[in-house]
Design a protein around this motif. Structure first.
Motif, PDB file in Angstrom:
ATOM      1  N   VAL A 152       0.856  -1.182   0.000  1.00 52.16           N
ATOM      2  CA  VAL A 152       0.000   0.000   0.000  1.00 52.16           C
ATOM      3  C   VAL A 152       0.898   1.240   0.000  1.00 52.16           C
ATOM      4  O   VAL A 152       2.096   1.153   0.340  1.00 52.16           O
TER       5      VAL A 152
ATOM      6  N   GLU B  59     -13.509   4.090  -6.401  1.00 53.54           N
ATOM      7  CA  GLU B  59     -13.295   3.802  -4.983  1.00 53.54           C
ATOM      8  C   GLU B  59     -11.873   3.315  -4.724  1.00 53.54           C
ATOM      9  O   GLU B  59     -11.303   3.574  -3.660  1.00 53.54           O
ATOM     10  N   GLY B  60     -11.283   2.616  -5.682  1.00 54.76           N
ATOM     11  CA  GLY B  60      -9.900   2.184  -5.537  1.00 54.76           C
ATOM     12  C   GLY B  60      -8.939   3.356  -5.529  1.00 54.76           C
ATOM     13  O   GLY B  60      -7.974   3.388  -4.754  1.00 54.76           O
TER      14      GLY B  60
ATOM     15  N   TYR C 268      -9.168   5.046  -2.249  1.00 57.95           N
ATOM     16  CA  TYR C 268      -8.455   4.269  -1.240  1.00 57.95           C
ATOM     17  C   TYR C 268      -6.975   4.633  -1.230  1.00 57.95           C
ATOM     18  O   TYR C 268      -6.376   4.834  -0.163  1.00 57.95           O
TER      19      TYR C 268
ATOM     20  N   ARG D  94      -6.448   8.031   0.355  1.00 54.46           N
ATOM     21  CA  ARG D  94      -6.608   8.005   1.815  1.00 54.46           C
ATOM     22  C   ARG D  94      -5.366   7.435   2.487  1.00 54.46           C
ATOM     23  O   ARG D  94      -4.842   8.004   3.455  1.00 54.46           O
ATOM     24  N   ASN D  95      -4.917   6.297   1.995  1.00 53.30           N
ATOM     25  CA  ASN D  95      -3.762   5.667   2.621  1.00 53.30           C
ATOM     26  C   ASN D  95      -2.508   6.524   2.455  1.00 53.30           C
ATOM     27  O   ASN D  95      -1.714   6.668   3.393  1.00 53.30           O
TER      28      ASN D  95
ATOM     29  N   GLU E 185      -6.257  -0.697   5.873  1.00 50.88           N
ATOM     30  CA  GLU E 185      -7.625  -1.092   5.560  1.00 50.88           C
ATOM     31  C   GLU E 185      -7.582  -2.051   4.367  1.00 50.88           C
ATOM     32  O   GLU E 185      -6.838  -1.823   3.416  1.00 50.88           O
ATOM     33  N   THR E 186      -8.366  -3.112   4.407  1.00 47.65           N
ATOM     34  CA  THR E 186      -8.403  -4.042   3.282  1.00 47.65           C
ATOM     35  C   THR E 186      -9.695  -3.864   2.492  1.00 47.65           C
ATOM     36  O   THR E 186     -10.781  -3.795   3.063  1.00 47.65           O
ATOM     37  N   VAL E 187      -9.542  -3.770   1.185  1.00 51.34           N
ATOM     38  CA  VAL E 187     -10.677  -3.666   0.261  1.00 51.34           C
ATOM     39  C   VAL E 187     -10.429  -4.654  -0.867  1.00 51.34           C
ATOM     40  O   VAL E 187      -9.284  -4.934  -1.221  1.00 51.34           O
TER      41      VAL E 187
ATOM     42  N   VAL F 286      -5.454  -6.689  -0.201  1.00 53.18           N
ATOM     43  CA  VAL F 286      -5.900  -5.372  -0.657  1.00 53.18           C
ATOM     44  C   VAL F 286      -6.077  -5.428  -2.169  1.00 53.18           C
ATOM     45  O   VAL F 286      -5.109  -5.372  -2.939  1.00 53.18           O
TER      46      VAL F 286
END
Length: 547
Positions: free
Chosen positions: A63, A93-94, A97, A100-101, A339-341, A478
């Motif tokens: 990540v 959304e990816g 993500y 955010r990270n 966070e895992t998505v 992830v």
């Protein structure tokens, strides 16, 4: 929160002024307040940090926060990052993500809006981003450019959706990245005239020089799979203002070893001018993408590195926003919770799913020839004898079966044949399979391939090596692309998988990285998507048998 204030002395490297002088860097509240010349200073060298001008962070299997921890150790302060890998799995959304990270650590991530999700209509991705979605991303202040426009036929034919994405970038005053391997002559001129500003896919000097003539900037790429440094390094001498360094795709074990600093050292060893090299490594990406990174000038953010000398370039310290984020080969950025998505349709397969029936005692088949260090492949033909009414791998010819399995919906696997993986027993498989990231596997028998695919179905993504006493799986929770572990632990785990693949017989330097590009249809010449064997020259499907 108070930002750092301090003074550091040493030999200040003024890249654009092409000089080096003893001085003091005054940092106040995380910014450089002034540069003070001194009569003498310690023999350590202070200069702007390195920038990777094009990278898919996801390909590090880390990540962004963990990528930053590993990269800063090597003097990297920022990246121009295309998040289209996770976008092909999770869409917008990816991308959010990744933003955010990335925001959780001090590092200059410069993310783009993915332009080609999915990359083509000839494969199944997990999501899509249309022109309206691209426009919405480009409106954001934390999106800096339109990511690589891989659909160069769409540009040349003025496809409405493609041109709307380019127009959106131009409307917001943001650059457009290119991706046009082998494109030359009038077609290259038209592609560039549409507003495409860079290309990282040149694999010959002739191709690069042709694109430079039309004002395109060239990225010298040296990653874990594609390596073009040797071919393109002369541009550092002839066009220092127009080139940058990039990795494109960097596996975690390679990132532990080094990053852009390794290209700086190689270029110096070849005798290229120091300031030309540093122009490409430090300055050009920041200027081109208008990154929020400092260039060691008054009022800039205090982003800089300290090295022992200008020959060995050993990184002593890395500073971002005045904070020391790495020193003495160790990261000082604290790990953050991950966070895992994901998006994964789990299914169980049997060996019969990978059977390729034969209608004769032998068939001429089309074969993908993988090339070490390149993303392109060669199309070959070979004769395979049928066994038990089916076509199987032929280890004597080093022709193995390759399969791509849709991980988003239940569908029959696509089957083909590939050469140069050299596996003698078992199979390897991965859910890192550019660009749609379905499951891709290469193996000796249908049973081997099935076992490897099922292992990744069970873990909902990852890489694995199975067979002959080998049973190694590295989960990538992830998006099926990235680990949730500490970056150094992930790198060690990847090294174990790499060794396992080689224990199965593969002579390749980076078998998993090479495997990941065998489904990348936008790179010629012959590839395999989840829908079938694909001829990149005709941009159409073709049959496995050719007789």
């Amino acid at each position: 929160m108070n930002k750092p204030s301090f003074i550091i002395t040493g030999q200040i490297v003024d890249i654009e002024g092409r000089r080096c002088y003893p001085g003091a860097v005054h940092v106040e509240q995380g910014r450089i307040s002034r540069l003070e010349p001194l009569s003498s200073a310690p023999t350590r060298y202070i200069l702007p940090g390195f920038v990777d001008a094009h990278v898919h962070v996801e390909s590090s299997m880390l990540v962004p926060s963990e990528f930053a921890r590993l990269a800063t150790v090597h003097g990297t302060v920022g990246t121009v990052s295309d998040p289209h890998e996770i976008a092909n799995v999770l869409g917008t959304e990816g991308v959010l993500y990744m933003l955010r990270n990335a925001a959780s650590v001090p590092f200059r991530f410069c993310f783009g809006a993915p332009s080609c999700v999915p990359a083509t209509t000839f494969e199944t991705a997990g999501d899509a981003i249309d022109a309206a979605g691209v426009d919405a991303l480009l409106r954001r202040d934390d999106i800096y450019y339109l990511s690589e426009m891989m659909n160069y036929p769409g540009v040349l034919h003025q496809d409405a959706e493609v041109m709307a994405k380019i127009a959106a970038a131009q409307r917001y005053g943001k650059p457009v990245d290119g991706h046009a391997p082998g494109l030359q002559g009038e077609d290259a001129a038209r592609y560039i005239a549409a507003g495409i500003s860079t290309d990282h896919e040149c694999f010959t000097l002739e191709e690069a020089l042709g694109k430079l003539q039309h004002g395109m900037k060239i990225l010298i790429r040296e990653g874990s799979a594609a390596r073009n440094f040797e071919a393109l390094a002369p541009l550092l001498q002839s066009h220092p203002q127009m080139v940058m360094f990039c990795s494109d795709d960097k596996h975690p074990d390679n990132l532990v070893e080094g990053h852009i600093n390794l290209l700086v050292k190689r270029a110096l060893a070849k005798g290229y001018d120091l300031y030309n090299i540093l122009q490409a490594a430090c300055i050009n990406p920041v200027r081109h993408y208008r990154m929020p990174a400092g260039l060691l000038q008054p009022q800039d953010p205090a982003d800089f590195i300290v090295v022992d000398d200008l020959r060995s370039f050993n990184i002593l310290q890395t500073f971002i926003g005045g904070e020391c984020v790495a020193a003495a080969g160790k990261p000082l950025i604290a790990p953050v919770p991950v966070e895992t998505v994901n998006r994964f349709h789990s299914a169980y397969h049997t060996p019969e799913d990978f059977l390729l029936p034969a209608t004769a005692t032998a068939h001429t088949v089309r074969v993908i020839e993988a090339i070490e260090g390149q993303l392109i492949t060669r199309p070959l033909r070979a004769t395979l004898r049928a066994q038990g009414g089916k076509l199987v791998s032929d280890r004597d010819q080093d022709i193995l079966k390759i399969a791509v399995v849709n991980r988003y919906h239940k569908a029959p696997p696509a089957i083909g044949f590939i050469r140069n993986f050299g596996i003698r027993h078992g199979a390897i498989a991965s859910t890192v399979a550019h660009d749609s990231h379905n499951i891709i596997a290469v193996g000796v028998t249908d049973e081997d391939i099935c076992t490897a695919v099922n292992a990744l179905e069970q873990s909902h993504g990852g890489i694995c090596a199975i067979g002959a006493g080998v049973n190694e799986v590295m989960p990538l929770p992830v998006a099926g692309l990235m680990s949730a572990d500490d970056g150094y632990q992930a790198a060690a785990r990847y090294s174990t998988l790499d060794k396992a693949a080689k224990a199965l017989g593969s002579p390749m330097e980076a078998p998993f990285m090479t495997l990941s590009f065998m489904a990348l249809l936008v790179i010629p010449h012959l590839k395999l998507s989840d829908k079938g064997l694909f001829d990149g020259d005709r941009f159409a499907f073709t049959g496995v048998t050719a007789d």
